[in-house]
Design a protein around this motif. Structure first.
Motif, PDB file in Angstrom:
ATOM      1  N   HIS A 121      62.298  37.186 -58.288  1.00 29.95           N
ATOM      2  CA  HIS A 121      61.277  38.200 -58.409  1.00 29.95           C
ATOM      3  C   HIS A 121      60.107  38.121 -59.345  1.00 29.95           C
ATOM      4  N   THR A 122      59.910  36.818 -59.868  1.00 29.14           N
ATOM      5  CA  THR A 122      58.653  36.424 -60.774  1.00 29.14           C
ATOM      6  C   THR A 122      57.693  35.363 -60.215  1.00 29.14           C
ATOM      7  N   ILE A 123      56.575  35.610 -60.366  1.00 29.20           N
ATOM      8  CA  ILE A 123      55.443  34.712 -59.738  1.00 29.20           C
ATOM      9  C   ILE A 123      54.488  34.360 -61.121  1.00 29.20           C
ATOM     10  N   GLN A 124      54.404  33.135 -61.213  1.00 28.59           N
ATOM     11  CA  GLN A 124      53.532  32.411 -62.302  1.00 28.59           C
ATOM     12  C   GLN A 124      52.116  32.242 -61.794  1.00 28.59           C
ATOM     13  N   VAL A 125      51.061  32.863 -62.253  1.00 26.58           N
ATOM     14  CA  VAL A 125      49.619  32.553 -62.050  1.00 26.58           C
ATOM     15  C   VAL A 125      49.113  32.093 -63.346  1.00 26.58           C
ATOM     16  N   GLY A 126      48.642  30.838 -63.466  1.00 22.43           N
ATOM     17  CA  GLY A 126      48.060  30.326 -64.697  1.00 22.43           C
ATOM     18  C   GLY A 126      49.130  30.886 -65.871  1.00 22.43           C
ATOM     19  N   GLU A 127      48.422  31.637 -66.765  1.00 20.39           N
ATOM     20  CA  GLU A 127      49.241  31.869 -67.810  1.00 20.39           C
ATOM     21  C   GLU A 127      50.008  33.330 -67.745  1.00 20.39           C
ATOM     22  N   ARG A 128      49.709  34.062 -66.672  1.00 20.41           N
ATOM     23  CA  ARG A 128      50.321  35.233 -66.233  1.00 20.41           C
ATOM     24  C   ARG A 128      51.700  35.168 -65.413  1.00 20.41           C
ATOM     25  N   ARG A 129      52.551  36.036 -65.932  1.00 24.99           N
ATOM     26  CA  ARG A 129      53.880  36.262 -64.967  1.00 24.99           C
ATOM     27  C   ARG A 129      53.589  37.841 -64.519  1.00 24.99           C
ATOM     28  N   LEU A 130      53.922  37.595 -63.288  1.00 23.26           N
ATOM     29  CA  LEU A 130      54.059  38.966 -62.511  1.00 23.26           C
ATOM     30  C   LEU A 130      55.000  39.188 -61.885  1.00 23.26           C
ATOM     31  N   THR A 131      55.870  40.429 -61.709  1.00 23.63           N
ATOM     32  CA  THR A 131      56.959  40.636 -61.186  1.00 23.63           C
ATOM     33  C   THR A 131      56.786  41.572 -60.014  1.00 23.63           C
ATOM     34  N   ALA A 132      57.624  41.618 -59.016  1.00 29.24           N
ATOM     35  CA  ALA A 132      57.597  42.442 -57.711  1.00 29.24           C
ATOM     36  C   ALA A 132      59.069  42.664 -57.252  1.00 29.24           C
ATOM     37  N   ALA A 133      58.985  43.902 -56.715  1.00 30.98           N
ATOM     38  CA  ALA A 133      60.387  44.078 -55.965  1.00 30.98           C
ATOM     39  C   ALA A 133      60.414  43.400 -54.615  1.00 30.98           C
ATOM     40  N   THR A 134      59.395  43.264 -53.965  1.00 32.93           N
ATOM     41  CA  THR A 134      59.295  42.487 -52.786  1.00 32.93           C
ATOM     42  C   THR A 134      58.139  41.461 -53.050  1.00 32.93           C
ATOM     43  N   ILE A 135      58.498  40.118 -52.258  1.00 35.03           N
ATOM     44  CA  ILE A 135      57.342  39.109 -52.346  1.00 35.03           C
ATOM     45  C   ILE A 135      57.137  38.585 -50.694  1.00 35.03           C
ATOM     46  N   LEU A 136      56.031  38.398 -50.521  1.00 37.66           N
ATOM     47  CA  LEU A 136      55.654  37.918 -49.150  1.00 37.66           C
ATOM     48  C   LEU A 136      54.791  36.567 -49.242  1.00 37.66           C
ATOM     49  N   VAL A 281      64.781  30.116 -51.753  1.00 35.71           N
ATOM     50  CA  VAL A 281      64.347  30.337 -50.102  1.00 35.71           C
ATOM     51  C   VAL A 281      64.643  28.998 -49.483  1.00 35.71           C
ATOM     52  N   GLU A 282      64.929  29.268 -48.247  1.00 37.27           N
ATOM     53  CA  GLU A 282      65.497  27.883 -47.429  1.00 37.27           C
ATOM     54  C   GLU A 282      64.154  27.463 -46.734  1.00 37.27           C
ATOM     55  N   ILE A 283      64.013  26.075 -46.692  1.00 41.47           N
ATOM     56  CA  ILE A 283      62.884  25.577 -45.754  1.00 41.47           C
ATOM     57  C   ILE A 283      63.372  24.511 -44.742  1.00 41.47           C
ATOM     58  N   ASP A 284      62.761  24.142 -43.871  1.00 49.00           N
ATOM     59  CA  ASP A 284      63.237  23.132 -42.828  1.00 49.00           C
ATOM     60  C   ASP A 284      62.749  21.875 -43.103  1.00 49.00           C
ATOM     61  N   SER A 298      65.889  33.665 -46.518  1.00 53.15           N
ATOM     62  CA  SER A 298      67.221  33.543 -47.076  1.00 53.15           C
ATOM     63  C   SER A 298      67.346  34.487 -48.030  1.00 53.15           C
ATOM     64  N   VAL A 299      66.363  34.892 -48.820  1.00 48.33           N
ATOM     65  CA  VAL A 299      66.284  35.764 -49.943  1.00 48.33           C
ATOM     66  C   VAL A 299      65.993  37.093 -49.601  1.00 48.33           C
ATOM     67  N   ARG A 300      66.753  38.127 -49.654  1.00 49.35           N
ATOM     68  CA  ARG A 300      66.451  39.459 -48.927  1.00 49.35           C
ATOM     69  C   ARG A 300      65.336  40.252 -49.360  1.00 49.35           C
ATOM     70  N   HIS A 301      64.958  40.060 -50.418  1.00 48.42           N
ATOM     71  CA  HIS A 301      63.639  40.630 -50.771  1.00 48.42           C
ATOM     72  C   HIS A 301      62.198  39.719 -50.454  1.00 48.42           C
ATOM     73  N   ILE A 302      62.514  38.538 -50.188  1.00 51.62           N
ATOM     74  CA  ILE A 302      61.381  37.480 -49.911  1.00 51.62           C
ATOM     75  C   ILE A 302      61.232  37.392 -48.247  1.00 51.62           C
ATOM     76  N   TRP A 303      59.841  37.742 -48.087  1.00 53.63           N
ATOM     77  CA  TRP A 303      59.441  37.348 -46.709  1.00 53.63           C
ATOM     78  C   TRP A 303      58.308  36.211 -46.469  1.00 53.63           C
ATOM     79  N   ALA A 304      58.140  36.135 -45.270  1.00 53.09           N
ATOM     80  CA  ALA A 304      57.029  35.202 -44.956  1.00 53.09           C
ATOM     81  C   ALA A 304      56.533  35.245 -43.510  1.00 53.09           C
ATOM     82  N   VAL A 305      55.355  35.263 -43.424  1.00 52.35           N
ATOM     83  CA  VAL A 305      54.685  35.345 -42.225  1.00 52.35           C
ATOM     84  C   VAL A 305      53.581  34.131 -41.895  1.00 52.35           C
TER      85      VAL A 305
END
Length: 499
Positions: A121-136, A281-284, A298-305
């Motif tokens: 649920h957490t994304i690091q951007v430089g010195e910042r940490r952001l959280t989200a219920a859903t990640i794309l 998250v699974e990758i091939d 493979s993680v229910r709240h993480i999506w990819a397009v």
């Protein structure tokens, strides 16, 4: 309930990422998009849009050459490559501004920097940490360079788009979208182009008649296409750059002197260094994020397009997947995208476009098919004296008469194919094509006037040890003809819709 900074964080502000972020924000969600480069992504900044602008610019060479046959006298015309590149860059700056404004007006927070997953649920951007219920994840793809001696002297399409001067000679390695398109651009502008293929023919996965006709047309324009050729090394010293080749068995071949070598041998999902493993998250094996039909990982709240999933690497596919993701994740309407019957174009010289199945794939899937094909000289060339020929082809299921594939080579092919894609989506039949009156005189009318069915191919009496997928206008099946994706293809073929 856990409090998150955002309802959705999108990693990547390309075509899919911008579309998904805007739609989610308009649906009332708190959205941030993280981008470490330029807003607009591959298609707008490093792919289909700048490349198409160069294609258009190069196309004026033939326009000027043909004008005299139509009564125009043009003297002193000069081409300035640096001026074209500068104009292209100004247009990209304008588009980037529009994309940023679209996000801002939708209420999306744009976070500049490279984003990596620290946990699910957490994304690091430089010195910042952001959280989200859903990640794309919508980070697209990137050019791939093989490992071989001297590869540091080669460039990819990224650098080719920003060359400040044209080379006198260029070697292009690859036979897919990008290679064919840059061969057309450079050749039209007077560059001596050698195109090296590891296989027998360009555009693997396309209908064999298209491959054969495109090869013939490119060679007639002066592109030196060399099949079954490998690069074993690249050398550069004060005397110049040399490409050392080999045959498929590894035996040393010709040494080609050149001023530039462009590798267009494929792209890979841009997934490395995103922290996907840390998030589970699974990758091939190629680095593509594995998703289900609804773009969920493979993680229910993480999506990819988009291209990072390596499903159908075309901009309209990413846009459609983005819209389906928002409907599924935030609007209670699970939506899967149909990746069949997607039209595509190669903006080569000449351009070609296709939708549906090629002949070989249609025979494999349906057994009995009917094939209708016409090659003809476009009306324009009746005055110019040039020998180039257009091609139209229909592949039809014999049992119920519905059209399985439409294939076109010629100046207007990309524009023509869009309407016929609608017809195939509606399961139009050959009889309905025949009942439709054409617009005369046009190339498109050929597709509704085809009457002569091509004879059935004669199966070989015994296996041919020398059989390959070489280009031929014969109807012999080609074993490797498959729909996209293909490692030599360009994932971005159409300009995105920033809305």
């Amino acid at each position: 309930m856990t409090a998150y900074d955002f309802d959705l964080i999108t990693i990547g502000a390309g075509s899919g990422g911008v579309r998904a972020s805007r739609l989610a924000a308009e649906a009332g969600r708190r959205v941030a998009v993280v981008e470490g480069s330029r807003v607009g992504g591959t298609c707008v900044m490093r792919g289909c849009v700048p490349k198409k602008l160069l294609v258009i610019g190069a196309g004026f060479a033939s326009e000027l050459a043909d004008a005299e046959a139509f009564g125009w006298r043009i003297e002193g015309a000069e081409f300035d490559w640096a001026r074209l590149v500068a104009a292209k860059n100004a247009e990209l700056n304008r588009l980037e501004t529009i994309y940023a404004r679209v996000l801002r007006e939708a209420g999306v927070t744009l976070v500049e920097g490279r984003g990596t997953l620290v946990d699910p649920h957490t994304i690091q951007v430089g010195e910042r940490r952001l959280t989200a219920a859903t990640i794309l994840v919508a980070t697209g793809g990137k050019p791939f360079l093989p490992t071989l001696p001297g590869i540091e002297h080669a460039i990819t399409s990224n650098e080719a788009l920003d060359l400040m001067q044209l080379p006198r000679r260029a070697v292009i390695v690859g036979g897919g979208y990008i290679a064919v398109e840059f061969a057309g651009i450079f050749n039209a502008l007077g560059v001596e182009v050698t195109q090296i293929l590891r296989g027998e023919a360009i555009l693997r996965g396309f209908d064999p008649d298209l491959r054969a006709a495109q090869t013939e047309e490119m060679r007639a324009l002066g592109v030196d296409i060399r099949p079954r050729t490998l690069v074993r090394a690249i050398e550069r010293d004060r005397t110049g750059t040399r490409v050392l080749t080999a045959d498929p068995e590894g035996n040393p071949g010709e040494t080609i002197e050149t001023d530039l070598i462009l590798y267009a041998t494929g792209r890979r999902p841009n997934s490395a260094g995103l922290g996907l493993e840390a998030a589970g998250v699974e990758i091939d094996e190629r680095g593509a994020i594995i998703v289900d039909a609804f773009s969920r990982t493979s993680v229910r709240h993480i999506w990819a397009v988009g291209d990072v999933t390596n499903r159908l690497n075309l901009t309209p596919a990413a846009l459609a997947e983005a819209g389906a993701f928002v409907r599924t994740a935030f609007q209670g309407c699970p939506t899967a995208i149909d990746h069949q019957l997607v039209p595509t174009a190669v903006f080569g010289a000449p351009p070609l476009a296709t939708v549906g199945l090629g002949e070989d794939e249609a025979r494999r899937l349906y057994g009995s098919v009917d094939v209708y094909l016409s090659r003809f000289r476009p009306l324009r060339q009746g005055l110019t004296g040039r020998e180039g020929r257009a091609l139209v082809k229909l592949v039809v299921e014999r049992d119920d008469d519905h059209v399985l594939g439409v294939h076109v080579i010629g100046p207007d092919a990309p524009e023509i194919i869009q309407g016929f894609a609608v017809a195939l989506r509606c399961r139009a039949t050959k009889a309905q094509f025949d009942a439709t009156l054409g617009v005369h005189p046009t190339a498109a009318e050929e597709l509704v006037t085809l009457r002569q069915r091509r004879p059935e191919p004669v199966p070989p009496s015994a296996p041919d040890a020398d059989a390959t997928d070489s280009p031929s206008l014969s109807p012999a099946p080609e074993p490797d003809a498959q729909p996209q994706p293909d490692p030599d293809t360009d994932p971005e073929q159409t300009a995105p819709d920033p809305s």
